[in-house]
Design a protein around this motif. Structure first.
Motif, PDB file in Angstrom:
ATOM      1  N   TRP A  82       0.855  -1.098   0.121  1.00  0.00           N
ATOM      2  CA  TRP A  82      -0.261  -0.019   0.061  1.00  0.00           C
ATOM      3  C   TRP A  82       0.648   1.177  -0.266  1.00  0.00           C
ATOM      4  O   TRP A  82       0.283   2.259  -0.967  1.00  0.00           O
ATOM      5  N   THR A  83       1.976   1.376   0.819  1.00  0.00           N
ATOM      6  CA  THR A  83       2.848   2.525   1.544  1.00  0.00           C
ATOM      7  C   THR A  83       3.726   3.122  -0.020  1.00  0.00           C
ATOM      8  O   THR A  83       3.728   3.867  -0.942  1.00  0.00           O
ATOM      9  N   GLU A  86       0.722   3.999  -3.305  1.00  0.00           N
ATOM     10  CA  GLU A  86       1.016   5.715  -2.845  1.00  0.00           C
ATOM     11  C   GLU A  86       2.247   6.454  -2.779  1.00  0.00           C
ATOM     12  O   GLU A  86       1.719   7.776  -3.403  1.00  0.00           O
ATOM     13  N   SER A  90       0.357   8.932  -5.588  1.00  0.00           N
ATOM     14  CA  SER A  90       0.012   9.853  -4.814  1.00  0.00           C
ATOM     15  C   SER A  90       0.788  10.945  -4.035  1.00  0.00           C
ATOM     16  O   SER A  90       0.547  11.517  -3.336  1.00  0.00           O
ATOM     17  N   LEU A  92       2.926  10.082  -1.975  1.00  0.00           N
ATOM     18  CA  LEU A  92       3.402   9.662  -0.450  1.00  0.00           C
ATOM     19  C   LEU A  92       5.040  10.034   0.346  1.00  0.00           C
ATOM     20  O   LEU A  92       5.672   9.521  -1.180  1.00  0.00           O
ATOM     21  N   ASN A 128      -5.719  12.152   1.340  1.00  0.00           N
ATOM     22  CA  ASN A 128      -5.281  12.638   0.272  1.00  0.00           C
ATOM     23  C   ASN A 128      -6.579  13.468  -0.730  1.00  0.00           C
ATOM     24  O   ASN A 128      -7.620  12.987  -0.543  1.00  0.00           O
ATOM     25  N   TYR A 133      -1.025  14.446  -0.107  1.00  0.00           N
ATOM     26  CA  TYR A 133      -1.144  13.886   0.878  1.00  0.00           C
ATOM     27  C   TYR A 133      -0.595  15.409   1.835  1.00  0.00           C
ATOM     28  O   TYR A 133       0.548  15.249   1.629  1.00  0.00           O
TER      29      TYR A 133
END
Length: 157
Positions: A82-83, A86, A90, A92, A128, A133
């Motif tokens: 997941w990290t 993202e 996104s 992150l 987000n 984020y």
């Protein structure tokens, strides 16, 4: 605020409705996860992953390592996949590691860019906002405090 808090949280979580967890992960899997994420896990996170792997109780899912291969198209529940997903999609921050989906685009992260004197990262809430984020607030001083609050709320719930 301490390793004892993490141990207390885990005891309480086991008493909650719907408690389930994994079997834990090996040192080799833990080392590979750290390498992929580019962070050195704290004592509390390492213990949690080695002993449980992942955990859920009373509808609360705490991310962990769900797949020892550390590669999957299923991101939900696995802090590594997941990290990484993202970070790629996104923006992150590199020092944030996902620990729990909170609500509507908001996530709890371990902030390895802001650790206490014992090397424990604080837990933050971030959202987000489309362009990436944005940190909203600090949820707890460390993983043990965060899990203890969630477990105590669930037990009372």
């Amino acid at each position: 605020m301490s390793y004892k808090t993490l141990k207390k949280a885990m005891k309480i979580a086991k008493k909650c409705d719907g408690y389930d967890c994994g079997d834990g992960v090996s040192n080799a899997v833990l080392e590979r996860a750290q390498e992929l994420l580019g962070v050195t896990f704290s004592r509390q996170l390492s213990e949690y992953l080695k002993k449980y792997g992942w955990m859920e109780f009373y509808g609360v899912e705490i991310y962990g390592i769900t797949n020892s291969e550390l590669s999957s198209d299923v991101y939900e529940g696995c802090l590594v996949e997941w990290t990484l997903h993202e970070r790629e999609t996104s923006g992150l921050p590199q020092k944030w590691v996902a620990i729990r989906f909170e609500d509507d685009g908001m996530m709890a992260f371990l902030d390895f860019g802001n650790c206490d004197e014992d090397g424990e990262p604080r837990v933050i809430l971030a959202e987000n906002q489309g362009s990436g984020y944005v940190e909203l607030e600090e949820l707890a001083e460390d993983l043990g405090d965060y899990l203890l609050e969630l477990a105590e709320d669930a037990l009372e719930g």
